[in-house]
Design an enzyme around this catalytic site. Sequence first.
Site, PDB file in Angstrom:
ATOM      1  N   SER A 313       0.841  -1.194   0.000  1.00 13.15           N
ATOM      2  CA  SER A 313       0.000   0.000   0.000  1.00 13.15           C
ATOM      3  C   SER A 313       0.875   1.243   0.000  1.00 13.15           C
ATOM      4  CB  SER A 313      -0.922   0.021   1.220  1.00 13.15           C
ATOM      5  OG  SER A 313      -0.163   0.025   2.419  1.00 13.15           O
ATOM      6  N   HIS A 327      -2.896   7.075  -4.460  1.00 17.03           N
ATOM      7  CA  HIS A 327      -2.936   5.977  -3.497  1.00 17.03           C
ATOM      8  C   HIS A 327      -3.122   4.669  -4.237  1.00 17.03           C
ATOM      9  CE1 HIS A 327      -5.847   3.104  -1.622  1.00 17.03           C
ATOM     10  NE2 HIS A 327      -4.928   3.090  -0.679  1.00 17.03           N
ATOM     11  N   ASN A 329      -3.318   0.163  -3.318  1.00 18.01           N
ATOM     12  CA  ASN A 329      -3.243  -0.939  -2.372  1.00 18.01           C
ATOM     13  C   ASN A 329      -3.581  -2.221  -3.119  1.00 18.01           C
ATOM     14  OD1 ASN A 329      -4.618  -2.995  -0.516  1.00 18.01           O
ATOM     15  ND2 ASN A 329      -3.690  -1.612   0.970  1.00 18.01           N
ATOM     16  N   TYR A 330      -2.718  -3.231  -3.005  1.00 14.93           N
ATOM     17  CA  TYR A 330      -2.966  -4.534  -3.618  1.00 14.93           C
ATOM     18  C   TYR A 330      -2.681  -5.616  -2.581  1.00 14.93           C
ATOM     19  CZ  TYR A 330      -3.446  -1.995  -7.930  1.00 14.93           C
ATOM     20  OH  TYR A 330      -3.898  -1.110  -8.888  1.00 14.93           O
ATOM     21  N   ARG A 331      -3.598  -6.583  -2.450  1.00 11.69           N
ATOM     22  CA  ARG A 331      -3.517  -7.512  -1.325  1.00 11.69           C
ATOM     23  C   ARG A 331      -4.063  -8.895  -1.692  1.00 11.69           C
ATOM     24  NH1 ARG A 331      -7.117  -3.401  -0.480  1.00 11.69           N
ATOM     25  NH2 ARG A 331      -9.329  -3.948  -0.460  1.00 11.69           N
ATOM     26  N   GLU A 479       2.095   3.573  13.569  1.00 10.63           N
ATOM     27  CA  GLU A 479       2.927   4.428  12.726  1.00 10.63           C
ATOM     28  C   GLU A 479       2.794   4.018  11.259  1.00 10.63           C
ATOM     29  OE1 GLU A 479       4.803   7.111  13.357  1.00 10.63           O
ATOM     30  OE2 GLU A 479       4.012   7.090  15.398  1.00 10.63           O
TER      31      GLU A 479
END
Length: 519
Positions: A313, A327, A329-331, A479
Site C-alpha cells: 500500500s 494511493h 493498495n494490492y492484497r 505508525e
Amino acid sequence: PSSRCPPTLPAAHNRIAARETRSFASGTSRNLLRLFGRRKTLHRRVRESMRGGRSEMGGGSPPLVRRRDFLQCGTESTHTRIQNTLMSTILLCAGAVAVCVYGYGAGEGSVGAAFQKSAMFRGRPGSGAPLVRNTQNTPKKLNKLGFNPSVFSPNPTRQREGLYSASVVSSSSTSAAAAAAERRTRTYALSKNEISANDPAEQGDSLLPSNVGWGDPSIREEFESVLMKAQDDICGAIERLDGKAKFVQDRWKKTTGGGGRSRVLMDGDVFEKAGINFSVLKGELPYEFVSKRGDVSGYAEGEKIPYVGMGLSAVIHPANPFAPTMHFNYRLFQTDCGVWWFGGGTDITPSYIDQQDMAHFHGSYKKVCDAHDTSFYPKFKKWADEYFVIKHRGETRGLGGIFSDDMNDRSPAELLSFYTDAVNTVIPSYIPIVEKHKDDLYTSEQKEWQAVRRGRYVEFNLVYDRGTIFGLKQALNAERILMSLPLKARWEYDHQIEEGSPEADILDAFRNPREWVAA
C-alpha cells in the site's frame, strides 16, 4: 530578509526575554510546574514585548516589528539574541515537550534551531559559541517526560511556506550528514511481537511464515515477489524524480510469523511525503469477517479463523498543488477454511482538474482492465467512485480510479495475473503527471486549497478506510497504518469557494463523479 528587521531593539526586550527564560527554564521541577501555572501570563508578556506598549518599553511605543518579520530576521544583533531566548520560552510554554515528527529536522534559522541555542544549553544565545548540553539546568520533570535536549540536531531540509519542525534523532552530533545516516539505520518503534530485521543481507529475503498449512503456497510466493519488486521499482522512480530525498526503510518481523518493509520519504524537492509499505501478516480473523467472503465449513460462529495475508500500500503526496496525490493498495488473503481473495486498486486525488491528466490516468487502468476482462474497468471504476466517499461531506475523496475487493470469482492464477499488471501500472500512470506539474507556479491561496483537500483526505482515511480500520482493530503498528496521512492539512470552519473558480469545478466533480475516458 535582513531589510525587514530593525537595526536595534530596546534593551527592555532583552531584559524581559532573559528574565523569563531564566525564570521558566531553570533546573528544578518546581520551576517547571511554575512554567505551566504562569503560561497565560507569559503569553501576554510575550505578545506585549513583540508589539510594544508596556511601561518597561517606554510607555506607548509603536509596534516593534511584525511577528512574521520577527521570526524571519537572521542578522547577528540584539534581535537575534531576543529571538533565541524568547522562542525557547515560547516553546516551553507551548507544552514543555516538543512534538517530534519522524524525519524532520530544525532548519537553520528556524524556531527549532533557536530553541537549540536557548538557555537549556551552555553558551550565550546567539553568540555562536559551541553549545553543550547543560545537564545541571535541565528540568528533572522534562527528563521524566522523556525529553532530552541533547538529541536535537539541525537538519538543513527545505523549509516550505515558512513552516518549521523539529526532529528528534538518535545522535547528539550536529552534522547533518551524520544525522541522516543515523535516520537511515536506526531502529524505529516496534509493536508487540515485533523484532527489527534491518540486516542489509536480508533485505530481499521472503517474509512469508514457514508454518502455514493452508492456501496455495505458489500463489502467495509469487505475489510476494511481485509486490516486493513493485515496491523497489516505485521507490526508485519517486527518488529519481525527486532528485533530493531518499526513502528510509524500517524492516521488521513478527515473532508469530510474517513481517514487512516500511518505507517513508519526506520533505523532498518534489514530494512532500511518500509512504510505501509492504507487509505479510499471520493471525486470526473473526468468523463473521470471513463468512462474508465464502464457505467457512469446519468453523462455528464466534470462532477465530487462521489466515495469512500480504499487501503493498502507498500514498504519495507531492508538494505542488497542481500535482495530484495518488494511493494504491494490492492484497491477497488465504484462510485455513479455504476462503481466499484478492483486492485493491489505484486512485488519484488532485486539487485541480487537468483533463489530460485524468484521461491519461484512467486510460492507463482501462487498458490494463480491458486486457483481462472488458467488464473490469466500468465495474471497478464505479466501485472506486462509491467506495472513496466522505459520507459526512457528501463528496468523494478524489477523482477515482479502480477499486476492488473480495475477488475470488475466477482462478487464483487469473487474478494474480491481473493484479500483477495493475500494480505494475502505477509508475506509467502517475509519475508522468507529477513530472509535468512539479515546477508549476502556484499562489499561497492555491497551496491553502491543497491543504484543505488534504484535510478531507485525512477524514476519509481515519473514518472510512477499510485498511486503516482493519489495521487498528488488529492492533498493528499505528505508525505504519497512519503513514498515509499528509504532513500538512487544513480545516477551516464553513470553508467557502468562489463560484465559477477552478476550486468550484473540482468540488463539483467530487460531488458528481465524472467519466474521464470513453467506454
